[in-house]
Design a protein around this motif. Structure first.
Motif, short mmCIF file in Angstrom:
data_model
loop_
_atom_site.label_atom_id
_atom_site.label_comp_id
_atom_site.label_asym_id
_atom_site.label_seq_id
_atom_site.Cartn_x
_atom_site.Cartn_y
_atom_site.Cartn_z
N CYS A 16 0.83 -1.21 0.00
CA CYS A 16 0.00 0.00 0.00
C CYS A 16 0.86 1.26 0.00
O CYS A 16 0.36 2.37 -0.21
CB CYS A 16 -0.96 0.00 1.19
SG CYS A 16 -0.14 -0.01 2.80
N ASN A 17 2.16 1.10 0.24
CA ASN A 17 3.09 2.23 0.19
C ASN A 17 3.70 2.43 -1.19
O ASN A 17 4.45 3.39 -1.39
CB ASN A 17 4.20 2.04 1.23
CG ASN A 17 3.67 2.05 2.65
OD1 ASN A 17 3.02 3.00 3.06
ND2 ASN A 17 3.93 1.00 3.40
N GLN A 26 -5.21 5.98 -0.26
CA GLN A 26 -4.05 6.62 0.35
C GLN A 26 -3.84 6.09 1.76
O GLN A 26 -4.79 5.63 2.41
CB GLN A 26 -4.21 8.14 0.38
CG GLN A 26 -5.36 8.64 1.23
CD GLN A 26 -5.44 10.16 1.27
OE1 GLN A 26 -4.45 10.85 1.07
NE2 GLN A 26 -6.63 10.69 1.55
N VAL A 27 -2.59 6.14 2.21
CA VAL A 27 -2.25 5.79 3.59
C VAL A 27 -2.50 7.01 4.47
O VAL A 27 -2.09 8.13 4.12
CB VAL A 27 -0.79 5.32 3.70
CG1 VAL A 27 -0.43 5.06 5.16
CG2 VAL A 27 -0.58 4.06 2.86
N PHE A 133 -0.67 -5.52 -0.16
CA PHE A 133 -0.33 -5.95 1.19
C PHE A 133 -0.46 -4.76 2.14
O PHE A 133 0.14 -3.70 1.91
CB PHE A 133 1.09 -6.50 1.23
CG PHE A 133 1.58 -6.88 2.60
CD1 PHE A 133 0.93 -7.86 3.33
CD2 PHE A 133 2.67 -6.23 3.15
CE1 PHE A 133 1.37 -8.20 4.61
CE2 PHE A 133 3.13 -6.57 4.41
CZ PHE A 133 2.48 -7.56 5.15
N ILE A 134 -1.27 -4.92 3.18
CA ILE A 134 -1.49 -3.88 4.19
C ILE A 134 -0.89 -4.37 5.50
O ILE A 134 -1.43 -5.27 6.15
CB ILE A 134 -2.99 -3.57 4.39
CG1 ILE A 134 -3.75 -3.53 3.04
CG2 ILE A 134 -3.17 -2.29 5.17
CD1 ILE A 134 -3.33 -2.44 2.11
N VAL A 139 -3.21 2.35 8.43
CA VAL A 139 -4.54 2.93 8.21
C VAL A 139 -4.60 3.42 6.77
O VAL A 139 -3.73 4.17 6.32
CB VAL A 139 -4.80 4.11 9.17
CG1 VAL A 139 -6.23 4.63 8.99
CG2 VAL A 139 -4.53 3.70 10.62
N ILE A 140 -5.62 2.98 6.02
CA ILE A 140 -5.75 3.40 4.64
C ILE A 140 -7.16 3.93 4.37
O ILE A 140 -8.12 3.52 5.01
CB ILE A 140 -5.45 2.26 3.65
CG1 ILE A 140 -6.42 1.09 3.84
CG2 ILE A 140 -3.99 1.82 3.76
CD1 ILE A 140 -6.36 0.05 2.73
#
Length: 222
Positions: A16-17, A26-27, A133-134, A139-140
């Motif tokens: 997710c980054n 977005q994160v 992958f989180i 937090v997204i």
């Protein structure tokens, strides 16, 4: 973990980054979710089989961060704090809402995401889906144009995920009263929930869900 997921799976999986996530969400940083995470760790169960989804948890909504999220992240709209915990590994379906969803990963997990622009003639190819992958504690925000469904586990212990949405999203409606005016009206399954499912999900189709995913029912291997 991410490298292992990439090696084991035949469809793309990113973090997710990574820049690839920017199309979908977005994160979020800066908020203190410590109490909420602690509550979820202690008081929200992982079922032995399947998933459990609670749209609104009244104890979560008593925590001070609820008002901060309501006022800032959602522009003072009414919202709900809930959770989805379980053992899922499959795509199964893709849903979207009119309004962003905020997820907090209580464990490591993978989200399978696609974009509403990839729906063509009432169908979406599962080849359009990307995995993200989180990591635990992340937090997204998932944008309203992002199609998603249940998180996928990356360990035998299952997954835990907090789900924040506009109030009453994912609650039941009387589908017998649904009138089809526009193409996407076919996908409406619950309140503020437009859903396309894979043919494998006959239990959902029998309850009125729209069969709209073409191709393999992707499975996250870990």
């Amino acid at each position: 973990m991410l490298n292992k997921l990439k090696e084991l799976n035949e469809f793309p999986i990113y973090s997710c980054n990574d820049k690839e996530f920017k199309e979908f969400g977005q994160v979020i940083t800066g908020y203190n979710f410590e109490e909420l995470v602690e509550y979820a760790e202690k008081h929200t169960p992982i079922p032995e089989v399947g998933n459990i989804y609670i749209a609104s948890d009244s104890e979560m909504e008593k925590l001070s961060v609820f008002e901060e999220v309501k006022t800032n992240l959602y522009g003072d709209m009414d919202i709900q704090f809930g959770y989805c915990n379980g053992n899922n590994s499959l795509l199964n379906g893709l849903e979207y809402h009119k309004g962003s969803e905020v997820n907090i990963a209580i464990t490591d997990l993978v989200l399978l995401l696609a974009h509403v622009k990839d729906i063509e003639n009432g169908k979406i190819e599962s080849s359009k889906v990307k995995g993200f992958f989180i990591p635990k504690g992340t937090v997204i925000e998932v944008y309203q144009t992002t199609m998603h469904f249940s998180p996928c586990k990356v360990s035998d212990d299952g997954f835990k995920c907090i789900v924040i949405l506009p109030r009453d999203t994912n609650t039941d409606i009387d589908l017998s009263k649904k009138i089809i005016i526009f193409e996407e009206d076919k996908y409406l399954f619950k309140r503020n929930k437009w859903l396309l499912v894979h043919n494998d999900k006959q239990d959902f189709i029998s309850r009125g869900a729209y069969e709209g995913i073409v191709g393999a029912n992707l499975k996250v291997k870990y």
